[in-house]
Enzyme design. Structure first.
Site, PDB file in Angstrom:
ATOM      1  N   ASP A  10     -26.564  56.016  23.721  1.00  0.00           N
ATOM      2  CA  ASP A  10     -26.919  56.424  24.795  1.00  0.00           C
ATOM      3  C   ASP A  10     -25.648  57.229  25.488  1.00  0.00           C
ATOM      4  O   ASP A  10     -24.753  56.527  25.500  1.00  0.00           O
ATOM      5  CB  ASP A  10     -27.630  55.859  25.857  1.00  0.00           C
ATOM      6  CG  ASP A  10     -28.499  56.828  26.951  1.00  0.00           C
ATOM      7  OD1 ASP A  10     -28.317  58.050  26.922  1.00  0.00           O
ATOM      8  OD2 ASP A  10     -28.930  56.228  27.925  1.00  0.00           O
ATOM      9  N   HIS A  27     -23.190  65.013  21.268  1.00  0.00           N
ATOM     10  CA  HIS A  27     -23.811  64.412  20.214  1.00  0.00           C
ATOM     11  C   HIS A  27     -22.695  64.543  18.859  1.00  0.00           C
ATOM     12  O   HIS A  27     -22.604  63.700  18.200  1.00  0.00           O
ATOM     13  CB  HIS A  27     -25.024  65.411  19.749  1.00  0.00           C
ATOM     14  CG  HIS A  27     -26.046  65.123  20.850  1.00  0.00           C
ATOM     15  ND1 HIS A  27     -26.545  64.076  21.424  1.00  0.00           N
ATOM     16  CD2 HIS A  27     -27.048  66.219  21.390  1.00  0.00           C
ATOM     17  CE1 HIS A  27     -27.348  64.257  22.659  1.00  0.00           C
ATOM     18  NE2 HIS A  27     -27.787  65.586  22.307  1.00  0.00           N
ATOM     19  N   LEU A 121     -24.773  46.820   3.157  1.00  0.00           N
ATOM     20  CA  LEU A 121     -25.323  47.168   4.595  1.00  0.00           C
ATOM     21  C   LEU A 121     -26.374  48.000   4.332  1.00  0.00           C
ATOM     22  O   LEU A 121     -26.220  49.018   3.762  1.00  0.00           O
ATOM     23  CB  LEU A 121     -24.127  47.528   5.464  1.00  0.00           C
ATOM     24  CG  LEU A 121     -24.488  48.083   7.017  1.00  0.00           C
ATOM     25  CD1 LEU A 121     -24.954  47.071   7.706  1.00  0.00           C
ATOM     26  CD2 LEU A 121     -23.439  48.772   7.305  1.00  0.00           C
TER      27      LEU A 121
HETATM   28  C1  FPP Z   1     -28.630  59.966  23.669  1.00  0.00           C
HETATM   29  O1  FPP Z   1     -27.608  60.720  24.254  1.00  0.00           O
HETATM   30  C2  FPP Z   1     -28.434  60.210  22.333  1.00  0.00           C
HETATM   31  C3  FPP Z   1     -29.425  60.899  21.316  1.00  0.00           C
HETATM   32  C4  FPP Z   1     -30.622  61.396  22.132  1.00  0.00           C
HETATM   33  C5  FPP Z   1     -29.321  61.231  19.947  1.00  0.00           C
HETATM   34  C6  FPP Z   1     -28.074  60.286  19.358  1.00  0.00           C
HETATM   35  C7  FPP Z   1     -27.526  61.194  18.275  1.00  0.00           C
HETATM   36  C8  FPP Z   1     -26.211  60.966  17.884  1.00  0.00           C
HETATM   37  C9  FPP Z   1     -25.300  59.829  18.192  1.00  0.00           C
HETATM   38  C10 FPP Z   1     -25.835  61.975  16.833  1.00  0.00           C
HETATM   39  C11 FPP Z   1     -26.788  62.107  15.475  1.00  0.00           C
HETATM   40  C12 FPP Z   1     -26.696  60.715  15.009  1.00  0.00           C
HETATM   41  C13 FPP Z   1     -26.664  60.605  13.669  1.00  0.00           C
HETATM   42  C14 FPP Z   1     -26.924  58.977  13.031  1.00  0.00           C
HETATM   43  C15 FPP Z   1     -26.704  61.674  12.890  1.00  0.00           C
HETATM   44  P1  FPP Z   1     -28.228  61.453  25.755  1.00  0.00           P
HETATM   45  O2  FPP Z   1     -28.233  62.958  25.092  1.00  0.00           O
HETATM   46  O3  FPP Z   1     -29.670  61.173  26.155  1.00  0.00           O
HETATM   47  O4  FPP Z   1     -27.091  61.516  26.924  1.00  0.00           O
HETATM   48  P2  FPP Z   1     -27.591  61.221  28.223  1.00  0.00           P
HETATM   49  O5  FPP Z   1     -28.444  60.315  28.864  1.00  0.00           O
HETATM   50  O6  FPP Z   1     -25.947  61.011  28.786  1.00  0.00           O
HETATM   51  O7  FPP Z   1     -27.915  62.639  28.574  1.00  0.00           O
END
Ligand code: FPP
Length: 236
Positions: A10, A27, A121
């Site tokens: 997050d 991201h 893994l």
């Molecule tokens: C939360 O941050 C994160 C996500 C909803 C997506 C996580 C995705 C990645 C790390 C990249 C893709 C992953 C792979 C494995 C290819 P948020 O957007 O909710 O952050 P915020 O709470 O600060 O708005």
């Protein structure tokens, strides 16, 4: 050492916004953290790693962000699979995969097939994943398999979850300081140790992972038993 580590990644959006950048850039940077995490987990002897890459609720985000996340997933797999394979990392997935766009689904199926024989893994991607959805579909499968109310027990339900062979997580890591599980692995987290850090996901790298492992090592896991029972050699 935890056998199975689960991660709620997050804070990508906040990381980007603090720099006055587009959320997608967060991201993108978050992918670098996924790379670092996989490397560190494998080197530490972790056997299963589950990352929450896209939740059922994330479908409600703006179209552009959803499309960007799907594109990042595809690119991550296309670029990383050869190296993952070389390092013995098996790519797996849990979630309502049928909901993913066809090109993402195809790339995922390719990645899973390419790495199917890897055994160092298991990198399990939670995609279009929701814990309630997972339990609901397991109950539906029990019903359609004719499991009666008397026969319905934990084993019957567990065996119908998305990945029943993967043990419950020993450690859940959540970045960005939020104190909630956000519909992640609701069944499996029953006795999981939880580690929350204020670090935003794009800044969570090997050092931060090692800090999480160090915190885990200091926990006394009792699984509902007393200290004395655990000291007496029962599973702790
Ligand atoms: C939360 O941050 C994160 C996500 C909803 C997506 C996580 C995705 C990645 C790390 C990249 C893709 C992953 C792979 C494995 C290819 P948020 O957007 O909710 O952050 P915020 O709470 O600060 O708005």
């Amino acid at each position: 050492m935890p056998r199975h580590v689960a991660v709620i990644m997050d804070g990508n959006g906040r990381w980007a916004r603090r720099r006055h950048w587009n959320r997608v850039r967060g991201h993108r940077e978050g992918i670098e953290s996924v790379r670092a995490l996989v490397r560190a987990a494998r080197d530490s002897g972790v056997r299963f790693l589950t990352v929450y890459a896209f939740s059922t609720e994330n479908w409600g985000r703006p179209d552009r962000e959803v499309q960007a996340l799907m594109g990042l997933l595809r690119r991550f797999l296309q670029v990383e699979v050869p190296e993952l394979k070389g390092k013995g990392v098996r790519v797996r997935s849990i979630g309502d995969i049928a909901r993913l766009p066809p090109d993402a689904r195809e790339t995922l199926a390719w990645a899973e097939a390419e790495t199917a024989a890897c055994g160092d893994l298991d990198l399990c991607l939670a995609l279009s994943y929701g814990g309630r959805q997972e339990i609901l579909q397991a109950v539906r499968r029990c019903l359609s398999d004719g499991v009666t109310a008397d026969a319905l027990d934990e084993d019957a339900l567990r065996s119908r979850l998305y990945a029943p062979d993967i043990p419950d997580p020993d450690l859940l890591i959540r970045t960005s300081g939020e104190l909630r599980v956000s519909n992640f692995l609701l069944w499996q987290l029953a006795y999981t140790e939880i580690y929350v850090t204020d670090t935003l996901w794009p800044e969570f790298r090997e050092e931060q992972f090692r800090e999480a492992l160090a915190s885990y090592r200091q926990r006394a896991r009792r699984f509902g038993l007393t200290d004395e029972q655990c000291a007496g050699g029962r599973q702790a």
